[in-house]
Design a protein around this motif. Sequence first.
Motif, mmCIF file in Angstrom:
data_model
loop_
_atom_site.group_PDB
_atom_site.id
_atom_site.type_symbol
_atom_site.label_atom_id
_atom_site.label_comp_id
_atom_site.label_asym_id
_atom_site.label_seq_id
_atom_site.Cartn_x
_atom_site.Cartn_y
_atom_site.Cartn_z
ATOM 1 N N ARG A 16 -1.923 4.070 -14.704
ATOM 2 C CA ARG A 16 -0.788 3.451 -14.269
ATOM 3 C C ARG A 16 0.258 2.992 -15.113
ATOM 4 O O ARG A 16 0.009 2.611 -16.447
ATOM 5 C CB ARG A 16 -1.035 2.452 -13.228
ATOM 6 N N GLU A 76 -3.588 -1.077 -1.217
ATOM 7 C CA GLU A 76 -3.908 -1.530 -2.651
ATOM 8 C C GLU A 76 -4.199 -3.231 -2.584
ATOM 9 O O GLU A 76 -5.079 -3.456 -3.410
ATOM 10 C CB GLU A 76 -2.458 -1.439 -3.340
ATOM 11 N N GLU A 77 -3.414 -4.145 -1.961
ATOM 12 C CA GLU A 77 -3.974 -5.406 -1.959
ATOM 13 C C GLU A 77 -3.359 -6.070 -0.890
ATOM 14 O O GLU A 77 -2.239 -5.639 -0.291
ATOM 15 C CB GLU A 77 -3.059 -6.133 -3.284
ATOM 16 N N ARG A 95 -8.933 -6.375 -2.092
ATOM 17 C CA ARG A 95 -8.333 -5.376 -3.056
ATOM 18 C C ARG A 95 -9.834 -4.319 -3.150
ATOM 19 O O ARG A 95 -10.842 -4.634 -2.782
ATOM 20 C CB ARG A 95 -8.541 -6.125 -4.510
ATOM 21 N N GLY A 109 0.829 -1.353 -0.142
ATOM 22 C CA GLY A 109 -0.104 0.256 -0.066
ATOM 23 C C GLY A 109 0.829 1.376 -0.122
ATOM 24 O O GLY A 109 2.226 1.086 -0.207
ATOM 25 N N GLU A 110 0.323 2.480 0.083
ATOM 26 C CA GLU A 110 0.861 3.730 0.037
ATOM 27 C C GLU A 110 0.811 4.289 1.401
ATOM 28 O O GLU A 110 -0.195 4.283 2.291
ATOM 29 C CB GLU A 110 0.421 4.584 -1.028
#
Length: 427
Positions: free
Chosen positions: A412, A270-271, A297, A263-264
């Motif tokens: 992306r 994100e997953e 997700r 993730g950020e």
Amino acid sequence: MIRFSLALVPLILAATPALAQSHAGHGATSPATRQAPPTTQGCVAPGSASATTGTAGTSPSPAGACPPGTVRARAAGDHDMSTMGQAQPAPATAGHDMSAMPMGAPPSGQADPHAGHDMSTMGQAQPAPATAGHDMSTMPMGVAPSGQTDPHAGHDMSGMAGMAMPPEVPTGADNPGRPPQTPPPAGALDGPSHVADQIFSAEDMAAARRVLVAENGDIRVAAVMIDQFEATSVDGEEGYAWDAQGWYGGDIHRFWWKSEGEGEFGGALEEAELQALYSRAFTPYFDFQTGLRQTYRPEGDRTDLVVGVQGLAPYWFELDAAAFLSNKGELTARAEAEYDQRITQRLILQPRVEVNLSAEDIPELGIGAGLSTLQVGARLRYEIRREFAPYVGVEWTRSFGATRDFAEARGRSAEDTRVVVGIRAWF
């Protein structure tokens, strides 16, 4: 007085023959009047050609002692040593010749043990006689030490290199040179496999075997391996990722769990996924695993049936491969491989490859059919302790086919390279 002395002269002259007889052998009688001593069979007079050198009358004869004045006759096989130490020509009929060999005189009263042997050519290389059983004339060999006889003299060893050696027989340790192990006798394998079964009941034997298994190998162990716990940076965006797994059980049967995700920082997850698996060893280095996976997700969650293998391949490659069948009938697969290359005892480089596959397009998850993504990376760690090691590394990711199209449609990049810094630990 004169008259008395003259009267004694006839008496002295008369006593002279009696004194001469008492000293027989001292020259009182002439050789013409000496009588030859009587002889016995095997005895001869001293000085004859066949006489021995012994003292007269002391050498035994076949019938007994020789009479006085005689000596024993020399037999046909006896050696004449009366002239030993003198240079004499070897007789034609003699079996041994020592005429050319310088030698010292034997000690007084002892016979020379080398009498009659020809040693004139001793120390010189001589061809082996035709009737000799061994031939060493063509074999190069060193000279024997002074005063010693060569122990290999007379043996033909020229063909020794080509001799047929006994075959090597495999042993229990498969170590050449050890003595062969004979098979057990036929009677050793007769009878029941477990004699105790004939003495104790089946219930007692079953209980004893359960205790034996529990005390010798059926040990419960647990472990947790955090392979990756890192911060990432790509295109100015910073994030985080993890990859961990653990197990509990014995050598054959285990409960295995796995978790990974990314993730950020300050953003959404994100997953993420979590697996719960049953693992059974089918070889010393590989386990068969099956169970369930739950994936989270933003696009949608999935629950998958998992079937895979995990273990240590030859040359110490760690492999983990699994197929996933989701609750919506979507079939995907993933394979990972990594290798620990030791630079020093504490500095280790770990290359890693991950491949993701799909049997069909899954637009909802942005996954295309075929090879969807490829991830290649390397991490260099330093083991402060075996259980704790910080690392730095780099990782490259590429999307393929429809997966690349789905990523570009969402804004992306289909390819990115990230720098990672993290910690690897286990307990």
